[in-house]
Design a protein around this motif. Structure first.
Motif, PDB file in Angstrom:
ATOM      1  N   CYS A   1      68.365  -7.393  73.271  1.00 53.26           N
ATOM      2  CA  CYS A   1      68.986  -6.068  73.132  1.00 53.26           C
ATOM      3  C   CYS A   1      67.963  -4.951  73.036  1.00 53.26           C
ATOM      4  O   CYS A   1      68.316  -3.787  72.984  1.00 53.26           O
ATOM      5  CB  CYS A   1      69.992  -6.031  71.987  1.00 53.26           C
ATOM      6  SG  CYS A   1      69.277  -6.003  70.365  1.00 53.26           S
TER       7      CYS A   1
ATOM      8  N   GLU B   1      72.146  -6.065  76.232  1.00 49.50           N
ATOM      9  CA  GLU B   1      72.967  -7.130  75.641  1.00 49.50           C
ATOM     10  C   GLU B   1      73.068  -6.872  74.151  1.00 49.50           C
ATOM     11  O   GLU B   1      72.270  -7.367  73.372  1.00 49.50           O
ATOM     12  CB  GLU B   1      72.319  -8.489  75.896  1.00 49.50           C
ATOM     13  CG  GLU B   1      72.139  -8.833  77.361  1.00 49.50           C
ATOM     14  CD  GLU B   1      73.480  -9.038  78.062  1.00 49.50           C
ATOM     15  OE1 GLU B   1      74.420  -9.519  77.401  1.00 49.50           O
ATOM     16  OE2 GLU B   1      73.567  -8.692  79.250  1.00 49.50           O
ATOM     17  N   ALA B   2      74.039  -6.080  73.734  1.00 51.30           N
ATOM     18  CA  ALA B   2      74.163  -5.726  72.318  1.00 51.30           C
ATOM     19  C   ALA B   2      74.653  -6.913  71.504  1.00 51.30           C
ATOM     20  O   ALA B   2      75.345  -7.793  72.018  1.00 51.30           O
ATOM     21  CB  ALA B   2      75.125  -4.562  72.167  1.00 51.30           C
ATOM     22  N   ILE B   3      74.253  -6.958  70.226  1.00 52.09           N
ATOM     23  CA  ILE B   3      74.809  -7.948  69.298  1.00 52.09           C
ATOM     24  C   ILE B   3      75.986  -7.276  68.600  1.00 52.09           C
ATOM     25  O   ILE B   3      75.813  -6.234  67.981  1.00 52.09           O
ATOM     26  CB  ILE B   3      73.775  -8.375  68.244  1.00 52.09           C
ATOM     27  CG1 ILE B   3      72.469  -8.777  68.909  1.00 52.09           C
ATOM     28  CG2 ILE B   3      74.320  -9.509  67.401  1.00 52.09           C
ATOM     29  CD1 ILE B   3      71.366  -9.142  67.935  1.00 52.09           C
TER      30      ILE B   3
ATOM     31  N   VAL C   1      67.590  -1.957  65.718  1.00 49.22           N
ATOM     32  CA  VAL C   1      67.595  -2.325  67.130  1.00 49.22           C
ATOM     33  C   VAL C   1      68.901  -2.963  67.597  1.00 49.22           C
ATOM     34  O   VAL C   1      69.378  -2.670  68.690  1.00 49.22           O
ATOM     35  CB  VAL C   1      66.402  -3.238  67.502  1.00 49.22           C
ATOM     36  CG1 VAL C   1      65.177  -2.414  67.727  1.00 49.22           C
ATOM     37  CG2 VAL C   1      66.155  -4.294  66.467  1.00 49.22           C
ATOM     38  N   SER C   2      69.517  -3.804  66.773  1.00 45.72           N
ATOM     39  CA  SER C   2      70.725  -4.460  67.262  1.00 45.72           C
ATOM     40  C   SER C   2      71.869  -3.454  67.367  1.00 45.72           C
ATOM     41  O   SER C   2      72.776  -3.616  68.181  1.00 45.72           O
ATOM     42  CB  SER C   2      71.106  -5.639  66.362  1.00 45.72           C
ATOM     43  OG  SER C   2      71.704  -5.202  65.170  1.00 45.72           O
ATOM     44  N   VAL C   3      71.829  -2.405  66.553  1.00 50.90           N
ATOM     45  CA  VAL C   3      72.869  -1.381  66.601  1.00 50.90           C
ATOM     46  C   VAL C   3      72.575  -0.377  67.725  1.00 50.90           C
ATOM     47  O   VAL C   3      73.483   0.153  68.361  1.00 50.90           O
ATOM     48  CB  VAL C   3      72.968  -0.672  65.239  1.00 50.90           C
ATOM     49  CG1 VAL C   3      74.086   0.344  65.246  1.00 50.90           C
ATOM     50  CG2 VAL C   3      73.183  -1.679  64.133  1.00 50.90           C
ATOM     51  N   GLN C   4      71.276  -0.153  67.965  1.00 53.40           N
ATOM     52  CA  GLN C   4      70.844   0.714  69.058  1.00 53.40           C
ATOM     53  C   GLN C   4      71.526   0.349  70.366  1.00 53.40           C
ATOM     54  O   GLN C   4      72.086   1.198  71.056  1.00 53.40           O
ATOM     55  CB  GLN C   4      69.341   0.521  69.266  1.00 53.40           C
ATOM     56  CG  GLN C   4      68.530   1.742  68.993  1.00 53.40           C
ATOM     57  CD  GLN C   4      67.058   1.482  69.232  1.00 53.40           C
ATOM     58  OE1 GLN C   4      66.669   0.803  70.171  1.00 53.40           O
ATOM     59  NE2 GLN C   4      66.241   2.040  68.375  1.00 53.40           N
ATOM     60  N   ALA C   5      71.500  -0.935  70.684  1.00 57.50           N
ATOM     61  CA  ALA C   5      72.059  -1.380  71.954  1.00 57.50           C
ATOM     62  C   ALA C   5      73.561  -1.108  72.002  1.00 57.50           C
ATOM     63  O   ALA C   5      74.085  -0.697  73.037  1.00 57.50           O
ATOM     64  CB  ALA C   5      71.779  -2.874  72.140  1.00 57.50           C
ATOM     65  N   GLN C   6      74.249  -1.307  70.859  1.00 54.54           N
ATOM     66  CA  GLN C   6      75.695  -1.019  70.826  1.00 54.54           C
ATOM     67  C   GLN C   6      75.959   0.438  71.184  1.00 54.54           C
ATOM     68  O   GLN C   6      76.835   0.739  71.997  1.00 54.54           O
ATOM     69  CB  GLN C   6      76.270  -1.280  69.428  1.00 54.54           C
ATOM     70  CG  GLN C   6      76.233  -2.726  68.984  1.00 54.54           C
ATOM     71  CD  GLN C   6      76.676  -2.875  67.531  1.00 54.54           C
ATOM     72  OE1 GLN C   6      77.133  -1.938  66.909  1.00 54.54           O
ATOM     73  NE2 GLN C   6      76.548  -4.082  66.999  1.00 54.54           N
TER      74      GLN C   6
ATOM     75  N   ASN D   1      75.163   1.291  74.886  1.00 49.29           N
ATOM     76  CA  ASN D   1      76.203   0.804  75.789  1.00 49.29           C
ATOM     77  C   ASN D   1      77.465   1.652  75.694  1.00 49.29           C
ATOM     78  O   ASN D   1      78.113   1.927  76.703  1.00 49.29           O
ATOM     79  CB  ASN D   1      76.532  -0.659  75.478  1.00 49.29           C
ATOM     80  CG  ASN D   1      75.453  -1.592  75.990  1.00 49.29           C
ATOM     81  OD1 ASN D   1      74.634  -1.199  76.832  1.00 49.29           O
ATOM     82  ND2 ASN D   1      75.427  -2.800  75.485  1.00 49.29           N
TER      83      ASN D   1
END
Lengths: 627, 321
Positions: free
Chosen positions: A557, A569-571, B184-189, B192
């Protein structure tokens, strides 16, 4: 609101003040209903009756008026005037302060210079001048007292407003189409009200005193009307012969002002956000230790060995397990990376090493931290203090916050050296220059006299590193040292750290959330999630073939430079809160490989060669990954 | 494709050290005149390091700062600086710090309703319907509406900030470091979500960030800002792969990338140019390995060279080290 009252009630003195004030106010309110003598009816035949005489519980004054009745009526009036003056002063002052602070620039300049002029006069002179101009009388005294106190509120509120007016939510309101008036009323005012209340609660007693003072001088309430100040004034001539006539109103003033001030201080302590966050409770010099269970035996794995470390935060009835059994080690000349998101426990783990976790609320509840084999947890503070900086040094994320803004960087460096070595002035200076050279700061001789704010972010972080190097430590713990820096500066700092560890044989523990940084700097990497290590191994191997689904998903991600425009690819979901961890794997709820057995019982960190993973269904089987 | 946003010679100069009545003692050029066009439905990335003027530029675009010179045109019509509400309906802003951009003493409903009331004058029923729509599109539950900002995580708060920007129904969003405060994992959410919203609503983005990889992943074109000027502007896939301006190359080489050995791209410590005393020629000349006498005397202008615009007298040729 209930929380506020509870906080207030915990403060015994404030509670006592509140109760006394409540009784006085109730008495003042019910005065007209009480069977009292007329306060203004004179009876010269019964002058100066002593207290506890028949028909006059507190005696009578020089005109034979009932003192109890006059006292209650006077208190009623004094309270009303004081309170009204406070409300007027607060309203006017707050309005002036908000307008000056919100509009800033020339408006601010003009208003505040005017306020400064008002403040330049001694308050009593100013009040006298106002009363002299308006003529004596209680109402004019009220105006004078309010006017004298307006500057205090204006300055206070202006300062707060300036801070709020530059907040992003004010910009956002402007973009939502709100006019300036609306912004002041709906965005600024609600955030300023607590400050107004605090300022009022601490000044209302003062205003009652000032009103009494003016009445005492005969400029406030006019005879025969009684207020506390005029009662004192009239009793002045009989101070020696009939002291009770002045003691009675004097005591009342004392009681009221005392009660209001105690309550006001309590209100301030309960409302002030800075005090709420714990500024009043100073943390202990080293983290509290309450180890349950046996201390692990030394394994001799490295210079620094963290074994099954558990650190918790006990906040009221909650128990946050920030670090839930972490084992790490690092050898001289080695760099260990710890990767994790906020709340994963990575910072608490490394702060526990030197007992730097704030206590309360932090408690180390288990495990061992071994430096060269000796356990540091529970070591006496003197020993820890001797080791901090000399054996293990820290570099923190924000050098702006870790350097003292009022001291020159050279002096701060010298202080760091002197904490461990008794050295002279010249030697200290020479050593500081040497250190600044070591972190490649140009013109170190001139830079010594700079204040932190005169340096750029990258320069400040170099000074932070120089301070960490000041006593030649064996281990440097760097907690996101480059997160706040620009990329070009980050590259310089990283290569500096890399050079230092190679030339000095330093062991580095490097905390970050950036895989790129780990990949470039670290020999081994540990991935943390919800207070535990979920994967560990040589950096290259972990990045090429991650085994834990969390590692794999986290890597996926983060966009990597050179990949072009793409969907990430978000978690899904959020990391769990560590006061209520689920059974089994903490990542199960967000994992796409989850199966029923993931949620049952403890999952161990399984080791195979240099690799380790805490997962029942790894992305790559551990045996394969370890090859 | 038609132009959604056109900037012509937009610049900002700040006075420094003004007395009560006197004229300013000095001026700082935060943004040198910039001319840019953003096409309908495009994402233009803007990268640069701290102090390069990217936030000043963003604040001018939404009307929070008045430009010193130049004009802003949206969909072909010039924006009038007098009416902030007019700005709000056409161009909106998503802030960097999600928590501090929400008033701590207002409920989420009050925050989201503000643009609906003040920009669009909707009645209660219309607002309820519109909020339901917006919340569905940013994946937030409606039960959040009556809570206060401090009850939310950074990622949720940023969704609320995006929802507020959407509520104004502007077609252009200025995203000022919208994910740099997030994990970082929330960044991608959030990234998107922004991509989905853009596709569904046909939005145009200006995405400002210091994170090269993030900008590259979301942008169609990227503008590199240095010391208040655009030094390079080109398609996102080319700009860091084959940088033409030496500064772009320095940025690309500084970004930590797995598998690339750690080297400091700049050997010596180099100080940024002083805004109070700007260099005469190219602002990057003092740090540039290719700088010549001409660079120190003359300011290069942005010129088309192949697929990209570069402001450099000695640009790198593609493939050259």
């Amino acid at each position: 609101m209930i929380g506020f009252l509870k906080l207030l009630a915990r403060n015994r003195l404030a509670l006592a003040g509140g109760i006394v004030l409540f009784l006085v106010v109730v008495l003042a309110l019910v005065t007209p209903l009480l069977p009292l003598a007329e306060p203004n009816v004179t009876n010269t035949s019964a002058r100066f009756l002593r207290p506890f005489s028949d028909g006059a519980l507190m005696g009578t004054d020089h005109l034979g008026r009932d003192l109890l009745s006059r006292l209650l009526w006077g208190t009623r009036l004094s309270l009303a005037v004081g309170f009204a003056a406070a409300v007027v002063a607060a309203t006017l002052g707050a309005a002036i302060g908000i307008i000056a602070g919100f509009y800033g620039g020339r408006t601010d300049n003009l208003i505040m210079r005017g306020v400064d002029m008002l403040m330049a006069f001694p308050y009593i002179l100013l009040a006298l001048a106002i009363v002299a101009a308006l003529g004596p009388g209680l109402f004019n005294a009220l105006i004078a007292v309010a006017a004298v106190n307006v500057p205090f509120f204006a300055r206070n509120i202006r300062g707060i407003t300036v801070g709020i007016a530059h907040k992003e939510f004010v910009d956002a309101a402007r973009l939502a189409g709100l006019s300036n008036t609306k912004i002041i009323l709906t965005e600024i005012l609600p955030n300023v009200v607590p400050v107004i209340v605090i300022a009022m609660s601490t000044t209302i007693g003062w205003m009652i005193l000032e009103t009494a003072g003016l009445s005492f001088l005969g400029l406030g309430s006019q005879p025969p009307q009684a207020d506390l100040g005029s009662m004192l004034g009239e009793a002045r001539s009989a101070l020696i012969t009939n002291p009770h006539t002045s003691v009675v109103p004097g005591l009342m003033i004392l009681i009221i002002v005392m009660a209001i001030n105690l309550l006001g201080d309590g209100v301030r302590d309960a409302l002030d956000p800075r005090l709420k966050s714990g500024a009043l409770s100073r943390p202990m010099a080293s983290t509290m230790v309450r180890r349950q269970g046996p201390v692990p035996e030394p394994e001799g794995k490295g210079l620094l060995e963290v074994q099954e470390l558990q650190t918790q935060f006990h906040v009221r009835d909650r128990n946050y397990r920030a670090v839930g059994g972490v084992s790490l080690h690092v050898k001289p000349g080695e760099c260990l990376g710890i990767i994790g998101e906020s709340g994963s426990g990575k910072s608490v783990t490394v702060l526990s090493v030197m007992g730097l976790v704030a206590s309360p609320p932090g408690v180390i509840t288990g495990g061992a931290v071994r430096y060269d084999g000796a356990d540091l947890i529970g070591a006496p503070y003197r020993k820890l203090r001797e080791m901090r900086g000399r054996n293990v040094a820290y570099i923190f994320q924000d050098p702006q916050a870790t350097l003292h803004p009022l001291y020159r960087v050279g002096d701060q460096l010298k202080e760091a050296i002197r904490a461990h070595h008794g050295i002279g002035r010249d030697e200290g200076r020479a050593r500081a220059i040497e250190l600044l050279k070591a972190v490649r700061i140009p013109n170190p001789e001139q830079r010594l006299t700079d204040f932190p704010h005169e340096m750029s972010g990258g320069m400040r972080q170099r000074v932070g590193i120089a301070m960490a190097l000041a006593n030649d430590p064996d281990i440097i713990i760097a907690d996101e040292p480059t997160t706040a820096l620009d990329v070009t500066v980050q590259a310089q700092i990283l290569s500096l750290l890399d050079d230092l560890r190679r030339s000095r044989g330093l062991a580095i523990v490097f905390i970050t959330h950036d895989f790129g940084v780990v990949g470039q700097l670290c020999d081994r990497v540990a991935v943390m999630y919800a207070g535990r290590i979920v994967e560990e191994g040589p950096t290259q191997a972990v990045l090429e073939a991650p085994t834990h689904p969390y590692t794999a998903r986290l890597m996926a991600c983060v966009p990597e430079l050179g990949g072009g425009k793409r969907r990430l690819e978000a978690i899904p979901g959020l990391p769990p809160v560590v006061d209520n961890l689920p059974m089994g794997c903490a990542f199960a709820d967000r994992c796409d490989r989850v199966q029923a057995d993931c949620r049952k019982g403890e999952i161990v960190l399984e080791r195979q060669g240099a690799r380790a993973v805490r997962c029942l269904h790894p992305v790559t089987p551990l045996t394969e990954a370890a090859e | 494709m038609s132009a959604a946003l056109t900037l012509t010679d937009l610049s900002k100069t700040f006075p420094v050290g003004r007395g009560v009545f006197g004229a300013p003692k000095a001026t700082v050029k935060a943004v040198h005149p910039i001319t840019l066009t953003v096409a309908q439905g495009e994402t233009l990335g803007i990268v640069g390091e701290s102090g390069c003027g990217k936030s000043t530029l963003a604040r001018m675009l939404v009307g929070l700062l008045e430009p010193t010179t130049g004009t802003i045109e949206i969909d072909g019509a010039a924006l009038d600086n007098a009416d902030p509400a007019l700005f709000g309906k056409r161009i909106q802003y998503v802030f960097q710090d999600p928590i501090s951009s929400l008033n701590p003493r207002k409920t989420i409903r009050q925050i989201i309703e503000a643009p609906l009331i003040h920009l669009h004058g909707m009645d209660r029923a219309q607002r309820t319907r519109r909020i339901a729509e917006i919340f569905a599109s940013v994946n937030l539950r409606e039960e959040f509406l009556d809570r206060y900002p401090h009850e939310f995580s950074g990622g949720q708060a940023q969704r609320i900030g995006i929802a507020r920007a959407l509520a104004a129904q502007a077609s252009i969003l200025i995203l000022d470091e919208p994910v740099s405060a997030l994990d970082v994992s929330v960044q991608a959410q959030v990234l998107n979500l922004l991509a989905d919203l853009k596709r569904e609503l046909g939005l145009t983005y200006l995405f400002i960030s210091h994170d090269l990889a993030v900008v590259e992943a979301v942008s169609d074109r990227i503008a590199v800002l240095y010391f208040g000027s655009v030094v390079e502007l080109g398609p996102a896939e080319d700009i860091f792969r084959a940088p033409r301006h030496p500064y772009t190359k320095l940025l690309a080489d500084s970004a930590p990338v797995v598998g690339r050995p750690l080297t400091a791209p700049e050997g010596r410590e180099t100080e940024l140019p002083d805004p109070l005393n700007p260099p005469k020629g190219c602002a990057f000349a003092a740090r540039c390995p290719r700088a010549s006498d001409r660079c120190r005397a003359e300011v290069p202008v942005l010129e088309r060279q192949g697929a990209v615009d570069v402001a450099c007298f000695h640009p790198l040729v593609a493939g050259e080290e």
